[in-house]
Design an enzyme around this catalytic site. Structure first.
Site, PDB file in Angstrom:
ATOM      1  N   GLU A  85       0.758  -1.312   0.081  1.00  0.00           N
ATOM      2  CA  GLU A  85      -0.006   0.039  -0.130  1.00  0.00           C
ATOM      3  C   GLU A  85       0.801   1.198   0.078  1.00  0.00           C
ATOM      4  O   GLU A  85       0.555   2.078  -0.785  1.00  0.00           O
ATOM      5  CB  GLU A  85      -0.841  -0.068   1.130  1.00  0.00           C
ATOM      6  CG  GLU A  85      -1.802   1.376   1.340  1.00  0.00           C
ATOM      7  CD  GLU A  85      -2.566   1.456   2.662  1.00  0.00           C
ATOM      8  OE1 GLU A  85      -3.575   2.098   2.883  1.00  0.00           O
ATOM      9  OE2 GLU A  85      -1.991   0.844   3.538  1.00  0.00           O
ATOM     10  N   TYR A  86       1.930   1.354   0.790  1.00  0.00           N
ATOM     11  CA  TYR A  86       2.708   2.655   0.915  1.00  0.00           C
ATOM     12  C   TYR A  86       3.284   2.722  -0.266  1.00  0.00           C
ATOM     13  O   TYR A  86       3.438   3.858  -0.830  1.00  0.00           O
ATOM     14  CB  TYR A  86       3.589   2.447   2.238  1.00  0.00           C
ATOM     15  CG  TYR A  86       4.299   3.415   2.485  1.00  0.00           C
ATOM     16  CD1 TYR A  86       3.813   4.852   2.715  1.00  0.00           C
ATOM     17  CD2 TYR A  86       5.710   3.714   2.263  1.00  0.00           C
ATOM     18  CE1 TYR A  86       4.661   6.180   2.757  1.00  0.00           C
ATOM     19  CE2 TYR A  86       6.744   4.739   2.479  1.00  0.00           C
ATOM     20  CZ  TYR A  86       6.105   6.058   2.763  1.00  0.00           C
ATOM     21  OH  TYR A  86       6.675   6.993   2.925  1.00  0.00           O
ATOM     22  N   ILE A 123       0.085 -10.414  -7.567  1.00  0.00           N
ATOM     23  CA  ILE A 123      -0.068 -10.952  -8.906  1.00  0.00           C
ATOM     24  C   ILE A 123      -0.611 -12.596  -8.989  1.00  0.00           C
ATOM     25  O   ILE A 123      -0.796 -13.194  -9.998  1.00  0.00           O
ATOM     26  CB  ILE A 123       1.312 -10.928  -9.719  1.00  0.00           C
ATOM     27  CG1 ILE A 123       2.456 -11.710  -8.599  1.00  0.00           C
ATOM     28  CG2 ILE A 123       1.606  -9.632 -10.221  1.00  0.00           C
ATOM     29  CD1 ILE A 123       3.934 -11.564  -9.656  1.00  0.00           C
ATOM     30  N   ILE A 139      11.340  -8.511 -16.316  1.00  0.00           N
ATOM     31  CA  ILE A 139      12.501  -8.019 -15.682  1.00  0.00           C
ATOM     32  C   ILE A 139      13.010  -9.236 -14.899  1.00  0.00           C
ATOM     33  O   ILE A 139      12.761  -9.742 -13.943  1.00  0.00           O
ATOM     34  CB  ILE A 139      12.143  -6.898 -14.602  1.00  0.00           C
ATOM     35  CG1 ILE A 139      11.513  -5.810 -15.131  1.00  0.00           C
ATOM     36  CG2 ILE A 139      13.405  -6.490 -13.671  1.00  0.00           C
ATOM     37  CD1 ILE A 139      12.187  -4.948 -16.001  1.00  0.00           C
ATOM     38  N   LYS A 193      21.471 -12.949 -10.971  1.00  0.00           N
ATOM     39  CA  LYS A 193      21.149 -14.194 -10.539  1.00  0.00           C
ATOM     40  C   LYS A 193      20.640 -15.310 -11.226  1.00  0.00           C
ATOM     41  O   LYS A 193      20.914 -16.592 -10.551  1.00  0.00           O
ATOM     42  CB  LYS A 193      20.535 -13.879  -8.977  1.00  0.00           C
ATOM     43  CG  LYS A 193      21.374 -12.856  -8.123  1.00  0.00           C
ATOM     44  CD  LYS A 193      20.591 -12.543  -6.782  1.00  0.00           C
ATOM     45  CE  LYS A 193      21.323 -11.407  -6.309  1.00  0.00           C
ATOM     46  NZ  LYS A 193      21.594  -9.997  -6.808  1.00  0.00           N
ATOM     47  N   GLU A 202      24.487 -17.415  -1.305  1.00  0.00           N
ATOM     48  CA  GLU A 202      25.244 -16.410  -2.085  1.00  0.00           C
ATOM     49  C   GLU A 202      26.480 -16.615  -2.774  1.00  0.00           C
ATOM     50  O   GLU A 202      27.293 -17.544  -2.335  1.00  0.00           O
ATOM     51  CB  GLU A 202      25.509 -15.365  -0.823  1.00  0.00           C
ATOM     52  CG  GLU A 202      25.962 -13.788  -1.292  1.00  0.00           C
ATOM     53  CD  GLU A 202      26.233 -12.915  -0.056  1.00  0.00           C
ATOM     54  OE1 GLU A 202      25.851 -11.546  -0.325  1.00  0.00           O
ATOM     55  OE2 GLU A 202      26.607 -13.407   0.932  1.00  0.00           O
TER      56      GLU A 202
END
Length: 563
Positions: A305-306, A326, A389, A393, A523
């Site tokens: 929301e923000y 989504i 997009i 990685k 990582e």
């Protein structure tokens, strides 16, 4: 006390009184000079009557030429010219009225003498404060400017009028034609003289007024630091702040030289575009770029929301905000059906590697199944262009986040798109995105905490968010369907070097340390942008396209069903 607080009215009253006093004095002095310092009594009446005529005329003329609206400290040559015009007007009217209509005895040569005395003394008084300010000792930083150009000239003027806390004592330039010249009485030196002049002039600060490539700017910053100048600022006259601290983004960002604005505009102009993840770092910048390049309408989809509120407040073109995940296939279908966008840009994803490692199912569900819903709906409604997009990685993934992105790339490349042009655009880290290393380091430094780096050899690619998003749109414009575009991110940067640079920029080298915490689950030491050397060049050196990876879509669907 309020009585002594300067105001516009007080300034006008002050200067009117001063001008009256000076006018009476100069007229008296003009009589003395005319009669060799022996003022005959027969001319006293003419002197008094002349005061009654001339002084009000001068005050009225000064008001007409707005002399009293000029701030004392900023009195300049144009103001001195206006003051001369005001004197000419006042004395011309005085000559006509007094000498033509009055029978009082008055020597005409006094008018000429008084004219020059009045102008010289009043203008000298007006400019006195500026002379005093510009020549008084200043307890401010002695600074140099790099770049001999109009920006430097403006900064020197601001320095002389004490508008900024710098005293500019030298300018440096690499243009041989400018070396040895003077800007506002400040000499221009070659960059090779930096060390010598810094030591000679006891320079404390540097103001960079010239545009440099990040690598060149970094070299200049390191040289200044080596020579003892740690206060380095950039002069940016097209930003809100004219002078700002140099930032890590200025030193490390890779700025592509082949951005094609006309191609991006042809892609975006008058198009209706749906953006998923529209409130995120990449999604929100995509929205800004689409607005700048003339999109007709934006449909913003985000479950935060923000973030959605922030980009909603910022955009000025027609747009709709849809707050949902989504994964909500039915509602997503309704949005596609209602708005029928021309372009879909899918930027919604869980991107933080450690969180995805701890929440495997959520990462798979959102990144893979959510992306599948977006792609399938785009095909169902015949969307012309669909842009996914992706990330570096996804190359030989060693973590859940990268694996989910690679699956989406394969799905986008191998599904029957039925006329929709579906492409993926892969790039590395962007500077300043939410949760990335630069904002994290900034927070730690501002909290006076040591910087945590996982490994001394870990490297990452970096690009500014606006440039990365422009290249995404540019690559999308080139797409014909099925491509995997790869953005050239420049040279990778060691995270430990980035950390050291930020500590230096914040002047915290002696206070804070760098702590190595070990690689996190999944990582890599370094990221890759290519799977192999099979990429093809486009007409833009910043954009490459990888050869499509063939994969049996039926097997992929079976695999996804098992998940």
């Amino acid at each position: 006390m309020s009585l002594f607080r300067p105001t516009h009215l007080k300034r006008v009253i002050f200067f009117v009184l001063i001008d009256i006093f000076i006018s009476i004095f100069t007229l008296f002095l003009a009589y003395y000079l005319r009669f060799n310092f022996d003022f005959p009594e027969t001319f006293i009446e003419g002197y008094l009557v002349a005061i009654l005529y001339l002084v009000p005329l001068k005050i009225a003329s000064f008001l007409y030429f707005k002399i009293y609206l000029v701030a004392w400290r900023f009195f300049s040559l144009p103001d001195a010219i206006n003051l001369l015009k005001a004197h000419l007007l006042a004395y011309s009217v005085f000559a006509i009225l007094f000498l033509s209509l009055s029978d009082v005895l008055f020597p005409r040569s006094v008018i000429i003498i008084d004219f020059f005395l009045s102008y010289i003394i009043i203008s000298s008084f007006r400019i006195s404060k500026r002379i005093f300010i510009e020549n008084s000792p200043k307890s401010i930083n002695r600074a140099l400017i790099i770049g001999a150009n109009p920006r430097a000239t403006n900064i020197i003027k601001s320095s002389l009028s004490s508008d900024i806390d710098f005293q500019v004592v030298s300018i440096f330039e690499d243009d041989q034609n400018l070396i040895g010249t003077y800007f506002n009485n400040v000499k221009v030196y070659p960059l090779s003289d930096l060390k010598k002049i810094i030591e000679l002039e006891k320079i404390e600060s540097a103001l960079i007024a010239k545009e440099y490539e990040p690598s060149d700017l970094d070299a200049i910053y390191e040289a200044l630091s080596l020579f003892g100048v740690n206060d380095v600022k950039l002069i940016k006259f097209f930003e809100d702040e004219k002078i700002r601290d140099i930032s890590i983004e200025d030193l490390l960002a890779r700025k592509p030289k082949d951005l094609d604005s006309s191609l991006i505009e042809s892609f975006a102009k008058n198009k209706k575009v749906l953006i998923t993840g529209a409130g995120g770092s990449i999604g929100s910048e995509i929205c800004r770029q689409l607005q700048a390049f003339g999109a007709k309408e934006l449909i913003l989809v985000d479950n935060n929301e923000y973030n959605l509120y922030k980009i909603d407040e910022e955009l000025e073109i027609s747009h709709r905000c849809k707050m949902l995940s989504i994964l909500e296939e039915k509602r997503m279908d309704e949005i596609f059906c209602e708005y029928r966008p021309d372009i879909v840009i899918h930027a919604a994803a869980y991107k933080h590697v450690p969180l995805c490692e701890e929440n495997i199912y959520s990462a798979i569900e959102n990144n893979i199944f959510g992306s599948k819903i977006v792609i399938d709906l785009s095909i169902k409604y015949g969307i012309k262009k669909v842009v996914i997009i992706s990330t570096d990685k996804a190359v030989r993934p060693t973590n859940i986040m990268g694996a989910t992105k690679r699956v989406v790339e394969l799905y986008a490349q191998n599904i029957d798109s039925k006329g929709s042009e579906i492409v993926a655009v892969r790039f590395g880290n962007v500077l300043g995105s939410s949760g990335s290393v630069v904002p994290k380091f900034k927070r730690l430094i501002e909290s006076n905490k040591n910087l945590c780096v996982t490994h001394p050899d870990i490297t990452r690619y970096f690009m500014l968010i606006p440039e990365a998003c422009q290249l995404v749109l540019q690559a999308s414009a080139l797409a014909r369907g099925g491509e995997l575009f790869i953005l050239d991110m420049g040279e990778p940067v060691k995270i430990v070097d980035l950390a050291k640079k930020m500590l230096k920029l914040y002047k915290k080298e002696s206070e804070l340390k760098i702590e190595f915490t070990g690689l996190r689950a999944g990582e890599k030491l370094y990221e890759e942008l290519l799977i192999d050397e099979s990429e093809q060049k486009t007409r833009y050196e910043s954009i490459h396209v990888a050869r499509a990876t063939k994969f049996d879509i039926s097997n992929l669907r079976i695999y996804l069903k098992r998940l």
